[in-house]
Enzyme design. Structure first.
Site, PDB file in Angstrom:
ATOM      1  N   CYS A   1      -4.144  -2.506  -0.007  1.00 19.87           N
ATOM      2  CA  CYS A   1      -4.415  -3.865  -0.438  1.00 19.87           C
ATOM      3  C   CYS A   1      -4.606  -4.703   0.817  1.00 19.87           C
ATOM      4  CB  CYS A   1      -3.262  -4.402  -1.277  1.00 19.87           C
ATOM      5  SG  CYS A   1      -3.591  -5.998  -2.038  1.00 19.87           S
TER       6      CYS A   1
ATOM      7  N   HIS B   1       0.472  15.518  -3.671  1.00 22.99           N
ATOM      8  CA  HIS B   1       1.158  16.482  -4.524  1.00 22.99           C
ATOM      9  C   HIS B   1       0.374  17.790  -4.459  1.00 22.99           C
ATOM     10  CE1 HIS B   1       3.464  13.150  -6.215  1.00 22.99           C
ATOM     11  NE2 HIS B   1       2.316  12.525  -6.415  1.00 22.99           N
TER      12      HIS B   1
ATOM     13  N   SER C   1       0.830  -1.197   0.000  1.00 28.26           N
ATOM     14  CA  SER C   1       0.000   0.000   0.000  1.00 28.26           C
ATOM     15  C   SER C   1       0.866   1.248   0.000  1.00 28.26           C
ATOM     16  CB  SER C   1      -0.917   0.009   1.223  1.00 28.26           C
ATOM     17  OG  SER C   1      -1.613  -1.219   1.324  1.00 28.26           O
TER      18      SER C   1
END
Length: 274
Positions: free
Chosen positions: A147, A124, A119
């Site tokens: 996951c 950003h 994971s």
């Protein structure tokens, strides 16, 4: 065979479902001069530096119950920053799973519930401005991809309150499949009909919200625009008291146009508010 989402699903091997939340926020501001604009960009870069963003993502990691493997962070010249955190999963207690499966807003970062595997969490930032109109827009993109048993939607409550955005767009998708002990494929392991289920009512009441969901593909999309408008919240370095009525009308139209264009994803012509 229909999966029972109210109890822990007995799986054959590891849960291979990938759950990804993309959270995008926008903050709008109006600056009167190039100097004010530069001051606003500097303010944003300081408020959302790589160091501060790392702390926000660390809190997200705790909320979804992850163990940090690696952190990469960078401030950019002339503006903006990025942070990427890789996380992993440990054994999950059944009581923790039960708490996480509830279709309710997630907690604030006081309790660590479990650990994740394969994971990552990224952010950003994109500060930018209109070259002529005085409009400045700060955008932050956050992706939480997990996951395993736990949904990244549990971090949404905290993310919304961390940024207090004018505009938010959120996408959630479950990909791949896992198998139960009989070999039956499961393409989703929790109930969901809207991302809004994971946003507290006191937050939802502040926004106009639109859903676009593709249930058969396990794709969910929600976008939000702040309801209340007070021009003072969008002026940098001065207030409405410093403006005449004509300036107030002009700046209000520009700010609202910027918000609507982002919310609806299209440009409006000059007569939009006339």
């Amino acid at each position: 065979m229909k999966a029972n989402f109210d109890n822990k699903i007995k799986l054959y091997g590891f849960n291979n479902l990938t759950k990804t939340l993309s959270f995008n926020m926008y903050d709008i501001c109006y600056t009167k001069s190039a100097k004010d604009r530069e001051a606003y960009i500097s303010y944003i870069d300081e408020q959302y530096s790589a160091e501060r963003l790392t702390q926000i993502l660390t809190n997200v990691t705790e909320i979804i119950g992850a163990h940090i493997l690696n952190i990469a962070k960078q401030d950019y010249d002339p503006q903006g920053a990025s942070v990427t955190i890789l996380v992993c999963e440990n054994e999950i207690e059944e009581t923790s799973i039960d708490a996480l499966k509830k279709d309710t807003p997630g907690p604030l970062p006081e309790i660590v519930l479990a650990h994740l595997d394969k994971s990552h969490i990224t952010v950003h930032t994109y500060p930018e401005y209109h070259p002529d109109e005085g409009i400045c827009t700060f955008r932050a993109d956050i992706d939480v991809s997990t996951c395993g048993e736990i949904s990244p939607l549990k971090a949404l409550n905290y993310l919304v309150q961390s940024f207090e955005a004018d505009i938010m767009t959120m996408d959630y998708r479950v990909r791949g499949f896992t198998r139960d002990i009989t070999g039956h494929k499961l393409f989703i392991d929790h109930k969901i009909n809207s991302i809004q289920n994971y946003i507290p009512d006191n937050i939802k009441n502040n926004y106009n919200m639109i859903d676009v969901n593709v249930y058969q593909e396990n794709i969910f999309h929600t976008k939000c625009k702040l309801k209340q408008f007070d021009l003072d919240n969008y002026l940098f370095g001065y207030t409405k008291k410093d403006l005449d009525s004509k300036e107030i009308k002009s700046i209000t139209d520009k700010v609202k146009k910027e918000m609507d264009e982002i919310f609806y994803g299209k440009n409006f012509d000059e007569s939009y508010y006339k």
